[in-house]
Design a protein around this motif. Structure first.
Motif, PDB file in Angstrom:
ATOM      1  N   ASP A  68       0.816  -1.211   0.000  1.00 58.57           N
ATOM      2  CA  ASP A  68       0.000   0.000   0.000  1.00 58.57           C
ATOM      3  C   ASP A  68       0.856   1.269   0.000  1.00 58.57           C
ATOM      4  O   ASP A  68       0.576   2.232   0.707  1.00 58.57           O
ATOM      5  N   GLY A  69       1.933   1.234  -0.773  1.00 57.19           N
ATOM      6  CA  GLY A  69       2.784   2.409  -0.903  1.00 57.19           C
ATOM      7  C   GLY A  69       3.753   2.645   0.241  1.00 57.19           C
ATOM      8  O   GLY A  69       4.395   3.686   0.304  1.00 57.19           O
ATOM      9  N   HIS A  70       3.868   1.701   1.164  1.00 53.31           N
ATOM     10  CA  HIS A  70       4.793   1.810   2.286  1.00 53.31           C
ATOM     11  C   HIS A  70       5.802   0.664   2.247  1.00 53.31           C
ATOM     12  O   HIS A  70       5.513  -0.410   1.714  1.00 53.31           O
ATOM     13  N   GLY A 110     -11.792   1.086   1.608  1.00 53.37           N
ATOM     14  CA  GLY A 110     -12.871   0.693   0.716  1.00 53.37           C
ATOM     15  C   GLY A 110     -12.725  -0.699   0.143  1.00 53.37           C
ATOM     16  O   GLY A 110     -13.571  -1.139  -0.634  1.00 53.37           O
ATOM     17  N   GLN A 111     -11.662  -1.412   0.524  1.00 55.18           N
ATOM     18  CA  GLN A 111     -11.439  -2.773   0.028  1.00 55.18           C
ATOM     19  C   GLN A 111     -11.755  -3.791   1.126  1.00 55.18           C
ATOM     20  O   GLN A 111     -11.908  -3.431   2.300  1.00 55.18           O
ATOM     21  N   PHE A 130       0.808  -3.406  14.746  1.00 59.39           N
ATOM     22  CA  PHE A 130      -0.476  -3.565  15.403  1.00 59.39           C
ATOM     23  C   PHE A 130      -1.519  -3.074  14.427  1.00 59.39           C
ATOM     24  O   PHE A 130      -1.343  -2.036  13.791  1.00 59.39           O
ATOM     25  N   LYS A 131      -2.589  -3.852  14.281  1.00 63.38           N
ATOM     26  CA  LYS A 131      -3.617  -3.508  13.310  1.00 63.38           C
ATOM     27  C   LYS A 131      -4.987  -3.747  13.895  1.00 63.38           C
ATOM     28  O   LYS A 131      -5.124  -4.402  14.925  1.00 63.38           O
ATOM     29  N   ALA A 132      -6.008  -3.232  13.211  1.00 64.80           N
ATOM     30  CA  ALA A 132      -7.396  -3.425  13.610  1.00 64.80           C
ATOM     31  C   ALA A 132      -8.257  -3.466  12.365  1.00 64.80           C
ATOM     32  O   ALA A 132      -8.035  -2.724  11.418  1.00 64.80           O
ATOM     33  N   PHE A 133      -9.215  -4.360  12.374  1.00 67.25           N
ATOM     34  CA  PHE A 133     -10.214  -4.469  11.312  1.00 67.25           C
ATOM     35  C   PHE A 133     -11.551  -4.033  11.895  1.00 67.25           C
ATOM     36  O   PHE A 133     -11.928  -4.504  12.978  1.00 67.25           O
ATOM     37  N   ALA A 134     -12.260  -3.175  11.185  1.00 65.93           N
ATOM     38  CA  ALA A 134     -13.599  -2.795  11.638  1.00 65.93           C
ATOM     39  C   ALA A 134     -14.496  -4.020  11.665  1.00 65.93           C
ATOM     40  O   ALA A 134     -15.379  -4.135  12.506  1.00 65.93           O
ATOM     41  N   PHE A 140      -9.212 -12.706   7.156  1.00 71.23           N
ATOM     42  CA  PHE A 140      -8.596 -13.579   6.150  1.00 71.23           C
ATOM     43  C   PHE A 140      -9.304 -13.506   4.807  1.00 71.23           C
ATOM     44  O   PHE A 140      -9.056 -14.333   3.928  1.00 71.23           O
ATOM     45  N   ALA A 141     -10.177 -12.532   4.622  1.00 69.24           N
ATOM     46  CA  ALA A 141     -10.935 -12.423   3.382  1.00 69.24           C
ATOM     47  C   ALA A 141     -10.014 -12.118   2.207  1.00 69.24           C
ATOM     48  O   ALA A 141      -9.015 -11.425   2.348  1.00 69.24           O
TER      49      ALA A 141
END
Length: 142
Positions: A68-70, A110-111, A130-134, A140-141
Protein backbone atom coordinates in the motif's frame (compact mmCIF):
# COMPACT_ATOMS: atom_id res chain seq x y z
CA UNK A 1 -13.73 -17.53 13.55
CA UNK A 2 -12.86 -20.03 16.21
CA UNK A 3 -11.86 -19.12 19.73
CA UNK A 4 -8.30 -17.88 19.63
CA UNK A 5 -5.65 -19.32 21.86
CA UNK A 6 -2.54 -17.40 22.88
CA UNK A 7 0.45 -17.58 20.58
CA UNK A 8 4.06 -17.69 21.73
CA UNK A 9 6.98 -15.98 20.07
CA UNK A 10 10.60 -15.71 21.20
CA UNK A 11 12.72 -12.95 19.68
CA UNK A 12 16.25 -11.59 20.17
CA UNK A 13 17.14 -8.44 22.07
CA UNK A 14 20.60 -7.09 22.82
CA UNK A 15 19.70 -5.34 26.09
CA UNK A 16 17.28 -6.91 28.59
CA UNK A 17 16.92 -3.70 30.62
CA UNK A 18 15.90 -1.76 27.49
CA UNK A 19 13.48 -4.57 26.54
CA UNK A 20 12.00 -4.58 30.05
CA UNK A 21 11.41 -0.83 29.87
CA UNK A 22 10.03 -0.84 26.32
CA UNK A 23 7.70 -3.83 26.60
CA UNK A 24 6.84 -3.40 30.29
CA UNK A 25 6.61 0.36 30.67
CA UNK A 26 6.07 1.84 27.20
CA UNK A 27 3.81 -0.88 25.76
CA UNK A 28 2.33 -1.80 29.16
CA UNK A 29 2.92 -5.56 28.91
CA UNK A 30 2.82 -7.29 32.31
CA UNK A 31 6.03 -9.17 33.00
CA UNK A 32 6.00 -12.89 33.74
CA UNK A 33 8.93 -15.13 34.51
CA UNK A 34 12.48 -14.03 33.75
CA UNK A 35 16.12 -14.93 34.11
CA UNK A 36 19.42 -13.25 33.32
CA UNK A 37 18.90 -14.26 29.67
CA UNK A 38 15.17 -13.84 28.94
CA UNK A 39 11.93 -12.11 30.00
CA UNK A 40 8.34 -13.28 29.42
CA UNK A 41 5.74 -10.58 28.67
CA UNK A 42 1.97 -10.69 28.30
CA UNK A 43 1.19 -8.89 25.01
CA UNK A 44 -2.60 -8.62 24.93
CA UNK A 45 -2.89 -12.18 26.26
CA UNK A 46 -0.08 -13.63 24.13
CA UNK A 47 3.26 -14.85 25.47
CA UNK A 48 6.23 -13.06 23.98
CA UNK A 49 9.74 -13.74 25.22
CA UNK A 50 12.68 -11.41 24.81
CA UNK A 51 15.87 -13.51 24.68
CA UNK A 52 19.27 -11.92 25.15
CA UNK A 53 21.38 -12.20 22.01
CA UNK A 54 24.37 -9.97 21.28
CA UNK A 55 23.92 -7.73 18.26
CA UNK A 56 25.64 -9.12 15.16
CA UNK A 57 27.51 -6.26 13.47
CA UNK A 58 27.66 -8.33 10.25
CA UNK A 59 23.89 -8.89 10.14
CA UNK A 60 22.14 -7.94 6.92
CA UNK A 61 20.02 -4.77 7.05
CA UNK A 62 16.30 -5.17 7.57
CA UNK A 63 14.30 -6.33 4.56
CA UNK A 64 11.21 -4.40 3.41
CA UNK A 65 8.31 -5.26 1.11
CA UNK A 66 6.05 -2.72 -0.57
CA UNK A 67 2.49 -2.76 0.80
CA UNK A 68 0.00 0.00 0.00
CA UNK A 69 2.78 2.41 -0.90
CA UNK A 70 4.79 1.81 2.29
CA UNK A 71 7.99 -0.15 2.97
CA UNK A 72 6.86 -2.82 5.44
CA UNK A 73 9.70 -4.26 7.55
CA UNK A 74 10.12 -8.04 7.40
CA UNK A 75 10.04 -9.88 9.74
CA UNK A 76 7.58 -8.30 12.13
CA UNK A 77 5.01 -9.40 14.71
CA UNK A 78 2.14 -7.87 16.63
CA UNK A 79 -1.52 -8.20 17.51
CA UNK A 80 -4.81 -7.53 15.74
CA UNK A 81 -6.84 -5.36 18.11
CA UNK A 82 -10.40 -4.13 18.19
CA UNK A 83 -10.62 -0.66 16.57
CA UNK A 84 -11.29 1.21 19.84
CA UNK A 85 -8.36 -0.56 21.53
CA UNK A 86 -6.12 0.16 18.52
CA UNK A 87 -7.01 3.87 18.71
CA UNK A 88 -6.18 4.04 22.43
CA UNK A 89 -2.93 2.10 21.90
CA UNK A 90 -1.87 4.35 19.00
CA UNK A 91 -2.46 7.46 21.12
CA UNK A 92 -0.51 5.91 24.02
CA UNK A 93 2.45 5.23 21.70
CA UNK A 94 2.34 8.75 20.26
CA UNK A 95 2.29 10.21 23.78
CA UNK A 96 5.29 8.05 24.68
CA UNK A 97 7.23 9.52 21.75
CA UNK A 98 7.48 6.30 19.76
CA UNK A 99 9.15 6.85 16.38
CA UNK A 100 6.97 5.04 13.86
CA UNK A 101 8.36 3.20 10.84
CA UNK A 102 4.85 3.58 9.39
CA UNK A 103 2.62 6.11 11.16
CA UNK A 104 -0.83 4.92 12.28
CA UNK A 105 -3.24 5.04 9.33
CA UNK A 106 -5.95 3.06 7.53
CA UNK A 107 -4.82 1.12 4.48
CA UNK A 108 -6.76 -0.59 1.69
CA UNK A 109 -9.61 1.90 2.22
CA UNK A 110 -12.87 0.69 0.72
CA UNK A 111 -11.44 -2.77 0.03
CA UNK A 112 -12.12 -6.12 1.68
CA UNK A 113 -8.85 -5.93 3.63
CA UNK A 114 -9.36 -2.39 4.99
CA UNK A 115 -7.43 -2.12 8.24
CA UNK A 116 -5.83 0.37 10.57
CA UNK A 117 -2.13 -0.32 11.01
CA UNK A 118 1.08 1.03 12.50
CA UNK A 119 4.69 -0.16 12.58
CA UNK A 120 7.48 0.69 14.98
CA UNK A 121 10.73 -0.85 16.26
CA UNK A 122 11.72 -2.00 19.72
CA UNK A 123 15.13 -0.92 21.10
CA UNK A 124 16.77 -4.02 19.55
CA UNK A 125 15.38 -3.19 16.09
CA UNK A 126 12.59 -5.82 16.06
CA UNK A 127 9.66 -4.57 13.99
CA UNK A 128 6.15 -4.66 15.46
CA UNK A 129 2.84 -4.14 13.69
CA UNK A 130 -0.48 -3.57 15.40
CA UNK A 131 -3.62 -3.51 13.31
CA UNK A 132 -7.40 -3.43 13.61
CA UNK A 133 -10.21 -4.47 11.31
CA UNK A 134 -13.60 -2.79 11.64
CA UNK A 135 -15.02 -6.19 10.66
CA UNK A 136 -12.96 -9.02 12.17
CA UNK A 137 -14.69 -11.51 9.85
CA UNK A 138 -12.60 -9.91 7.06
CA UNK A 139 -9.29 -10.82 8.71
CA UNK A 140 -8.60 -13.58 6.15
CA UNK A 141 -10.94 -12.42 3.38
CA UNK A 142 -9.57 -12.45 -0.18
Amino acid sequence: MTTLTPFHIAFPVDDLAAARHFYGTVLGCPEGRSSDEWIDFDLFGHQIVAHLKPRDPAAAPAHHNAVDGHDVPVPHFGVVLQPADWDVFAEKLKAAGIKFVIEPYTRFKGQVGEQSTMFFLDPAGNALEFKAFADMSKLFAK
